[in-house]
Design a protein around this motif. Structure first.
Motif, PDB file in Angstrom:
ATOM      1  N   UNK A 132       0.839  -1.194   0.000  1.00 39.46           N
ATOM      2  CA  UNK A 132       0.000   0.000   0.000  1.00 39.46           C
ATOM      3  C   UNK A 132       0.882   1.256   0.000  1.00 39.46           C
ATOM      4  N   UNK A 133       0.230   2.423  -0.102  1.00 40.44           N
ATOM      5  CA  UNK A 133       0.979   3.680  -0.148  1.00 40.44           C
ATOM      6  C   UNK A 133       1.790   3.895   1.123  1.00 40.44           C
ATOM      7  N   UNK A 134       1.182   3.605   2.281  1.00 41.93           N
ATOM      8  CA  UNK A 134       1.882   3.759   3.555  1.00 41.93           C
ATOM      9  C   UNK A 134       3.084   2.835   3.637  1.00 41.93           C
ATOM     10  N   UNK A 135       2.904   1.587   3.185  1.00 47.10           N
ATOM     11  CA  UNK A 135       4.004   0.627   3.213  1.00 47.10           C
ATOM     12  C   UNK A 135       5.128   1.050   2.279  1.00 47.10           C
ATOM     13  N   UNK A 136       4.790   1.548   1.111  1.00 45.22           N
ATOM     14  CA  UNK A 136       5.814   2.002   0.174  1.00 45.22           C
ATOM     15  C   UNK A 136       6.657   3.111   0.786  1.00 45.22           C
ATOM     16  N   UNK A 137       5.983   4.037   1.502  1.00 46.79           N
ATOM     17  CA  UNK A 137       6.704   5.149   2.128  1.00 46.79           C
ATOM     18  C   UNK A 137       7.654   4.650   3.211  1.00 46.79           C
ATOM     19  N   UNK A 138       7.159   3.737   4.071  1.00 44.42           N
ATOM     20  CA  UNK A 138       8.018   3.237   5.148  1.00 44.42           C
ATOM     21  C   UNK A 138       9.148   2.375   4.599  1.00 44.42           C
ATOM     22  N   UNK A 139       8.861   1.565   3.575  1.00 44.54           N
ATOM     23  CA  UNK A 139       9.913   0.766   2.934  1.00 44.54           C
ATOM     24  C   UNK A 139      10.990   1.673   2.336  1.00 44.54           C
ATOM     25  N   UNK A 140      10.545   2.766   1.736  1.00 41.98           N
ATOM     26  CA  UNK A 140      11.476   3.723   1.137  1.00 41.98           C
ATOM     27  C   UNK A 140      12.410   4.303   2.198  1.00 41.98           C
ATOM     28  N   UNK A 141      11.852   4.638   3.359  1.00 44.30           N
ATOM     29  CA  UNK A 141      12.643   5.215   4.454  1.00 44.30           C
ATOM     30  C   UNK A 141      13.665   4.205   4.980  1.00 44.30           C
ATOM     31  N   UNK A 146      19.041   2.825   5.665  1.00 44.62           N
ATOM     32  CA  UNK A 146      19.715   1.641   6.237  1.00 44.62           C
ATOM     33  C   UNK A 146      19.354   1.447   7.706  1.00 44.62           C
ATOM     34  N   UNK A 147      18.058   1.356   7.990  1.00 49.06           N
ATOM     35  CA  UNK A 147      17.596   1.222   9.367  1.00 49.06           C
ATOM     36  C   UNK A 147      16.438   0.228   9.409  1.00 49.06           C
ATOM     37  N   UNK A 148      16.014  -0.112  10.619  1.00 52.96           N
ATOM     38  CA  UNK A 148      14.920  -1.065  10.791  1.00 52.96           C
ATOM     39  C   UNK A 148      14.088  -0.661  12.003  1.00 52.96           C
ATOM     40  N   UNK A 149      12.799  -0.363  11.777  1.00 55.22           N
ATOM     41  CA  UNK A 149      11.950   0.116  12.854  1.00 55.22           C
ATOM     42  C   UNK A 149      12.302   1.537  13.246  1.00 55.22           C
ATOM     43  N   UNK A 172      11.340  -7.010   4.276  1.00 53.33           N
ATOM     44  CA  UNK A 172      12.402  -7.023   3.258  1.00 53.33           C
ATOM     45  C   UNK A 172      13.158  -5.700   3.174  1.00 53.33           C
ATOM     46  N   UNK A 173      12.480  -4.586   3.437  1.00 55.49           N
ATOM     47  CA  UNK A 173      13.147  -3.287   3.312  1.00 55.49           C
ATOM     48  C   UNK A 173      14.191  -3.072   4.396  1.00 55.49           C
ATOM     49  N   UNK A 174      14.157  -3.912   5.451  1.00 55.12           N
ATOM     50  CA  UNK A 174      15.156  -3.835   6.531  1.00 55.12           C
ATOM     51  C   UNK A 174      16.415  -4.620   6.191  1.00 55.12           C
ATOM     52  N   UNK A 175      16.367  -5.414   5.150  1.00 49.76           N
ATOM     53  CA  UNK A 175      17.429  -6.380   4.905  1.00 49.76           C
ATOM     54  C   UNK A 175      18.779  -5.714   4.670  1.00 49.76           C
ATOM     55  N   UNK A 176      19.752  -6.178   5.411  1.00 50.25           N
ATOM     56  CA  UNK A 176      21.129  -5.705   5.255  1.00 50.25           C
ATOM     57  C   UNK A 176      21.738  -6.407   4.042  1.00 50.25           C
ATOM     58  N   UNK A 199      19.085  -8.190   9.101  1.00 53.37           N
ATOM     59  CA  UNK A 199      18.608  -6.804   8.935  1.00 53.37           C
ATOM     60  C   UNK A 199      19.566  -5.834   9.616  1.00 53.37           C
ATOM     61  N   UNK A 200      19.323  -4.546   9.376  1.00 48.93           N
ATOM     62  CA  UNK A 200      20.115  -3.496  10.020  1.00 48.93           C
ATOM     63  C   UNK A 200      19.756  -3.418  11.506  1.00 48.93           C
ATOM     64  N   UNK A 201      20.735  -3.165  12.337  1.00 49.82           N
ATOM     65  CA  UNK A 201      20.511  -3.077  13.780  1.00 49.82           C
ATOM     66  C   UNK A 201      19.988  -1.711  14.204  1.00 49.82           C
ATOM     67  N   UNK A 202      20.399  -0.670  13.510  1.00 48.46           N
ATOM     68  CA  UNK A 202      20.033   0.691  13.908  1.00 48.46           C
ATOM     69  C   UNK A 202      18.573   0.986  13.595  1.00 48.46           C
TER      70      UNK A 202
END
Length: 255
Positions: A132-141, A146-149, A172-176, A199-202
């Motif tokens: 969804x649009x919200x997911x695309x935005x958060x995945x982009x961030x 290079x962060x997760x959560x 998947x967007x968190x994947x290091x 995933x990224x730790x930061x």
């Protein structure tokens, strides 16, 4: 003040207001971009009334700055004292409001960070993985910073898709990339081979804070530049306002 100085002041004030008008256009455009761009951070925080209000305030400030610049130009070119006085008063109020807002943000930064954490955690808990649009935005961030959560990977521990799945899923967007094996996706959920996610730790809050610290000189320079421009406009407008009266008075014939 001589006629030459008065004319120079008038055209300097006109030029200043032209710049001020363009600044208002930029501020209003930035607010509109935050609201309308599908990949801006505002999409992630769409459930936050405070953030939406902040964007509307940006739009309002930009429109108000454009109106002020228009009034200042009219007052300078046609030498209208009441418009110049109104313009000076508005600039004083805007400067006071900017100082108050900056002070409030500085002293409430911990509370703002906590509020952001709550909002983002709510978004992550309801992340369904349907692009969804919200997911695309958060995945982009997450992908570009290079962060997760928000505070770290544990922010995803309450996501219902991950909790209810029999597989070892992670965003998947968190994947290091340095830890990735084989092909990987930019969005949705991926399957991990072990309970330790690659995933990224930061957290993204750390990345945002790091960006601000890196660019603090630029941010402070912009704020100082805006304040100096406003002070210059105040000085020019009050000088022109006072001397218009003097010039007109000296033109009155004496009998």
């Amino acid at each position: 003040m001589g006629k030459g100085c008065l004319t120079a002041t008038k055209y300097f004030l006109f030029l200043f207001n032209l710049i001020f008008f363009l600044c208002g256009v930029v501020i209003m455009g930035f607010g509109l971009w935050l609201l309308l761009d599908n990949q801006s951070f505002i999409v992630v925080l769409s459930n936050s009334t405070a953030v939406k209000v902040a964007c509307y305030i940006l739009i309002g400030v930009g429109a108000f700055s454009m109106l002020m610049a228009f009034l200042g130009c009219l007052g300078a070119v046609y030498e209208i004292r009441c418009l110049l006085g109104l313009y000076f008063t508005c600039l004083v109020l805007v400067l006071i409001a900017q100082v108050a807002a900056g002070t409030l943000i500085y002293f409430q930064k911990d509370g703002l960070n906590e509020e952001m954490s709550k909002i983002v955690t709510k978004v992550l808990d309801g992340y369904p993985g349907n692009n969804s649009t919200t997911e695309q935005a958060w995945d982009f961030i997450q992908r570009n910073m290079d962060c997760c959560g928000w505070t770290g990977r544990l922010d995803w521990s309450g996501n219902m898709v991950i909790v209810n799945s029999s597989q070892l899923l992670f965003p998947c967007s968190c994947q290091n990339i340095s830890l990735a094996n084989g092909n990987f996706s930019d969005s949705g959920f991926c399957e991990a081979q072990t309970p330790d996610w690659p995933v990224y730790d930061a957290g993204c809050s750390t990345s945002v804070e790091s960006w601000l610290l890196t660019n603090i000189g630029v941010v402070l320079g912009i704020c100082l530049g805006v304040a100096l421009i406003e002070l210059l406009g105040m000085i020019l407008s009050i000088c022109l306002c006072r001397n218009i009266h003097t010039e007109e008075y000296t033109k009155v014939p004496k009998y």
